[in-house]
Write a protein that holds these residues in place. Sequence first.
Motif, PDB file in Angstrom:
ATOM      1  N   PHE A 109      45.051  23.245   9.264  1.00 26.78           N
ATOM      2  CA  PHE A 109      44.038  23.633  10.238  1.00 26.78           C
ATOM      3  C   PHE A 109      43.045  22.487  10.429  1.00 26.78           C
ATOM      4  CE2 PHE A 109      40.088  25.706  11.648  1.00 26.78           C
ATOM      5  CZ  PHE A 109      40.569  26.381  12.762  1.00 26.78           C
ATOM      6  N   GLN A 110      43.309  21.659  11.426  1.00 25.15           N
ATOM      7  CA  GLN A 110      42.433  20.547  11.785  1.00 25.15           C
ATOM      8  C   GLN A 110      41.814  20.863  13.143  1.00 25.15           C
ATOM      9  OE1 GLN A 110      41.702  18.023   9.798  1.00 25.15           O
ATOM     10  NE2 GLN A 110      43.131  18.697   8.200  1.00 25.15           N
ATOM     11  N   SER A 111      40.532  21.199  13.121  1.00 26.92           N
ATOM     12  CA  SER A 111      39.889  21.642  14.366  1.00 26.92           C
ATOM     13  C   SER A 111      39.291  20.501  15.176  1.00 26.92           C
ATOM     14  CB  SER A 111      38.783  22.659  14.049  1.00 26.92           C
ATOM     15  OG  SER A 111      37.789  22.076  13.224  1.00 26.92           O
ATOM     16  N   GLU A 112      39.253  19.292  14.609  1.00 28.92           N
ATOM     17  CA  GLU A 112      38.647  18.176  15.340  1.00 28.92           C
ATOM     18  C   GLU A 112      39.605  17.648  16.398  1.00 28.92           C
ATOM     19  OE1 GLU A 112      36.467  13.861  14.552  1.00 28.92           O
ATOM     20  OE2 GLU A 112      37.411  14.944  12.894  1.00 28.92           O
ATOM     21  N   ILE A 113      39.077  17.465  17.600  1.00 29.63           N
ATOM     22  CA  ILE A 113      39.852  16.898  18.702  1.00 29.63           C
ATOM     23  C   ILE A 113      39.386  15.467  18.905  1.00 29.63           C
ATOM     24  CG2 ILE A 113      40.455  17.072  21.138  1.00 29.63           C
ATOM     25  CD1 ILE A 113      39.860  20.054  20.985  1.00 29.63           C
ATOM     26  N   TYR A 114      40.322  14.523  18.806  1.00 32.07           N
ATOM     27  CA  TYR A 114      39.966  13.113  18.921  1.00 32.07           C
ATOM     28  C   TYR A 114      39.973  12.664  20.387  1.00 32.07           C
ATOM     29  CZ  TYR A 114      40.773  13.047  13.907  1.00 32.07           C
ATOM     30  OH  TYR A 114      40.717  13.316  12.559  1.00 32.07           O
ATOM     31  N   PHE A 115      39.082  11.712  20.681  1.00 31.64           N
ATOM     32  CA  PHE A 115      38.983  11.139  22.017  1.00 31.64           C
ATOM     33  C   PHE A 115      39.010   9.616  21.926  1.00 31.64           C
ATOM     34  CE2 PHE A 115      37.632  15.302  23.236  1.00 31.64           C
ATOM     35  CZ  PHE A 115      37.925  15.404  24.588  1.00 31.64           C
ATOM     36  N   PRO A 116      39.596   8.971  22.927  1.00 32.35           N
ATOM     37  CA  PRO A 116      39.591   7.500  22.930  1.00 32.35           C
ATOM     38  C   PRO A 116      38.254   6.962  23.432  1.00 32.35           C
ATOM     39  CG  PRO A 116      40.641   8.291  24.915  1.00 32.35           C
ATOM     40  CD  PRO A 116      40.308   9.522  24.090  1.00 32.35           C
ATOM     41  N   ASP A 117      38.071   5.666  23.238  1.00 35.52           N
ATOM     42  CA  ASP A 117      36.914   4.989  23.817  1.00 35.52           C
ATOM     43  C   ASP A 117      37.026   5.055  25.343  1.00 35.52           C
ATOM     44  OD1 ASP A 117      34.701   3.293  24.245  1.00 35.52           O
ATOM     45  OD2 ASP A 117      36.034   1.556  24.346  1.00 35.52           O
ATOM     46  N   THR A 118      35.912   5.324  26.017  1.00 38.43           N
ATOM     47  CA  THR A 118      35.923   5.400  27.481  1.00 38.43           C
ATOM     48  C   THR A 118      34.928   4.402  28.073  1.00 38.43           C
ATOM     49  OG1 THR A 118      34.332   7.245  27.411  1.00 38.43           O
ATOM     50  CG2 THR A 118      36.681   7.806  27.571  1.00 38.43           C
ATOM     51  N   SER A 119      34.898   3.203  27.487  1.00 36.59           N
ATOM     52  CA  SER A 119      33.957   2.180  27.936  1.00 36.59           C
ATOM     53  C   SER A 119      34.253   1.746  29.378  1.00 36.59           C
ATOM     54  CB  SER A 119      34.040   0.960  27.014  1.00 36.59           C
ATOM     55  OG  SER A 119      33.241  -0.091  27.501  1.00 36.59           O
ATOM     56  N   THR A 120      33.182   1.558  30.157  1.00 36.67           N
ATOM     57  CA  THR A 120      33.307   1.090  31.547  1.00 36.67           C
ATOM     58  C   THR A 120      32.444  -0.144  31.783  1.00 36.67           C
ATOM     59  OG1 THR A 120      31.489   2.517  32.340  1.00 36.67           O
ATOM     60  CG2 THR A 120      33.730   3.444  32.363  1.00 36.67           C
ATOM     61  N   SER A 121      32.095  -0.863  30.723  1.00 33.10           N
ATOM     62  CA  SER A 121      31.142  -1.966  30.849  1.00 33.10           C
ATOM     63  C   SER A 121      31.664  -3.089  31.739  1.00 33.10           C
ATOM     64  CB  SER A 121      30.776  -2.513  29.468  1.00 33.10           C
ATOM     65  OG  SER A 121      31.928  -2.957  28.776  1.00 33.10           O
ATOM     66  N   ALA A 122      32.957  -3.417  31.661  1.00 31.01           N
ATOM     67  CA  ALA A 122      33.501  -4.504  32.483  1.00 31.01           C
ATOM     68  C   ALA A 122      33.415  -4.150  33.970  1.00 31.01           C
ATOM     69  CB  ALA A 122      34.945  -4.797  32.092  1.00 31.01           C
ATOM     70  N   TRP A 123      33.699  -2.908  34.298  1.00 31.10           N
ATOM     71  CA  TRP A 123      33.568  -2.456  35.690  1.00 31.10           C
ATOM     72  C   TRP A 123      32.105  -2.508  36.124  1.00 31.10           C
ATOM     73  CZ3 TRP A 123      36.215  -1.161  40.005  1.00 31.10           C
ATOM     74  CH2 TRP A 123      35.550  -0.408  40.978  1.00 31.10           C
ATOM     75  N   ASP A 124      31.220  -2.046  35.273  1.00 36.59           N
ATOM     76  CA  ASP A 124      29.799  -2.029  35.617  1.00 36.59           C
ATOM     77  C   ASP A 124      29.282  -3.437  35.895  1.00 36.59           C
ATOM     78  OD1 ASP A 124      29.838   0.708  35.250  1.00 36.59           O
ATOM     79  OD2 ASP A 124      29.086   0.610  33.191  1.00 36.59           O
ATOM     80  N   VAL A 125      29.721  -4.406  35.096  1.00 40.56           N
ATOM     81  CA  VAL A 125      29.310  -5.799  35.307  1.00 40.56           C
ATOM     82  C   VAL A 125      29.871  -6.322  36.627  1.00 40.56           C
ATOM     83  CG1 VAL A 125      29.579  -8.165  34.464  1.00 40.56           C
ATOM     84  CG2 VAL A 125      29.009  -6.333  32.864  1.00 40.56           C
ATOM     85  N   ALA A 126      31.135  -6.029  36.907  1.00 42.86           N
ATOM     86  CA  ALA A 126      31.767  -6.499  38.139  1.00 42.86           C
ATOM     87  C   ALA A 126      31.085  -5.925  39.376  1.00 42.86           C
ATOM     88  CB  ALA A 126      33.256  -6.143  38.146  1.00 42.86           C
ATOM     89  N   VAL A 127      30.643  -4.674  39.276  1.00 50.38           N
ATOM     90  CA  VAL A 127      29.912  -4.061  40.389  1.00 50.38           C
ATOM     91  C   VAL A 127      28.536  -4.708  40.528  1.00 50.38           C
ATOM     92  CG1 VAL A 127      28.818  -1.941  41.192  1.00 50.38           C
ATOM     93  CG2 VAL A 127      31.136  -1.866  40.284  1.00 50.38           C
ATOM     94  N   ALA A 128      27.892  -4.946  39.396  1.00 47.05           N
ATOM     95  CA  ALA A 128      26.543  -5.511  39.423  1.00 47.05           C
ATOM     96  C   ALA A 128      26.523  -6.918  40.017  1.00 47.05           C
ATOM     97  CB  ALA A 128      25.951  -5.525  38.013  1.00 47.05           C
ATOM     98  N   ASN A 129      27.510  -7.744  39.671  1.00 41.45           N
ATOM     99  CA  ASN A 129      27.515  -9.113  40.214  1.00 41.45           C
ATOM    100  C   ASN A 129      28.363  -9.239  41.487  1.00 41.45           C
ATOM    101  OD1 ASN A 129      30.246  -9.318  39.444  1.00 41.45           O
ATOM    102  ND2 ASN A 129      29.761 -10.357  37.524  1.00 41.45           N
ATOM    103  N   GLN A 130      28.838  -8.100  41.982  1.00 39.09           N
ATOM    104  CA  GLN A 130      29.553  -8.004  43.270  1.00 39.09           C
ATOM    105  C   GLN A 130      30.911  -8.703  43.280  1.00 39.09           C
ATOM    106  OE1 GLN A 130      26.607  -9.476  46.082  1.00 39.09           O
ATOM    107  NE2 GLN A 130      25.747  -7.430  46.325  1.00 39.09           N
ATOM    108  N   SER A 131      31.433  -9.059  42.119  1.00 40.87           N
ATOM    109  CA  SER A 131      32.751  -9.691  42.098  1.00 40.87           C
ATOM    110  C   SER A 131      33.861  -8.719  42.490  1.00 40.87           C
ATOM    111  CB  SER A 131      33.035 -10.277  40.715  1.00 40.87           C
ATOM    112  OG  SER A 131      32.907  -9.303  39.705  1.00 40.87           O
ATOM    113  N   VAL A 132      33.588  -7.396  42.414  1.00 43.23           N
ATOM    114  CA  VAL A 132      34.600  -6.435  42.854  1.00 43.23           C
ATOM    115  C   VAL A 132      34.891  -6.578  44.345  1.00 43.23           C
ATOM    116  CG1 VAL A 132      34.108  -4.714  41.076  1.00 43.23           C
ATOM    117  CG2 VAL A 132      32.834  -4.660  43.214  1.00 43.23           C
ATOM    118  N   ASP A 133      33.931  -7.132  45.094  1.00 43.46           N
ATOM    119  CA  ASP A 133      34.117  -7.272  46.542  1.00 43.46           C
ATOM    120  C   ASP A 133      35.227  -8.245  46.890  1.00 43.46           C
ATOM    121  OD1 ASP A 133      32.054  -5.513  46.958  1.00 43.46           O
ATOM    122  OD2 ASP A 133      30.539  -7.072  47.275  1.00 43.46           O
TER     123      ASP A 133
END
Length: 227
Positions: A109-133
């Motif tokens: 009986f293991q009730s803990e549900i594991y989740f992966p890392d959901t980091s979005t920092s690289a996307w956030d930086v690309a949006v901030a410096n407009q390189s996604v354009d």
Amino acid sequence: MRLTSFKRPLHSFKDFFKEYLLVVLGVVTALAASAWITRVQHDQAAAAASAQMDQELQAVLDDIHSTLKSNRANARGLDRLGKLIADDLRQDIPAKIINEQIRAHRDEFQSEIYFPDTSTSAWDVAVANQSVDWIAPDRLQRYSKAYDDLRALGRWEQTGSYAGVNGPQISNLMTDLDQGRDVDPLAFLHAVEQVRIAMESTDGNIASVENDLVVVLHKDSTVAERH
């Protein structure tokens, strides 16, 4: 004298026209060079942003593989424990004996549900410096979908993963077992099923994100300037 005075203006106009052409060609050349340099800079920015996002998404994908492996191992344990209790209940096995089996298989009986890392920092930086354009539109669409999935998965972890699980009930059942007290086998089966279903639902969401990341990371990574 008349001929000489007539030719002088014509000669001056030719000189002016030559100088004008030189200026125009110089401006056009400068503009073309500036446009080329700008495009190269945009392509380099897009390539750098894509490389950062690929690296981040690959790390998330690796973590997803590990997370799903852990969750599925726990789910198999819950399946075995749930089947054991359900079979005992159908056979009208006494609660005392069922409790003995629950204690013997408590590690399942293991009730803990594991989740992966959901980091979005690289996307956030690309949006901030407009390189996604400057990333190719089709690839940008895949990046956007992948990061939308990660954000949605993060929200699911916070609000949805345990929505159908009666946490206080599980805590009470485990406390009773810790104290050597018998528990209601049917109530314990309910707790097992709640966690199993929540884990199954969560793993379905994680697997969906996994598929999207595979698409992003294994498609052509060519970047191009947007037009």
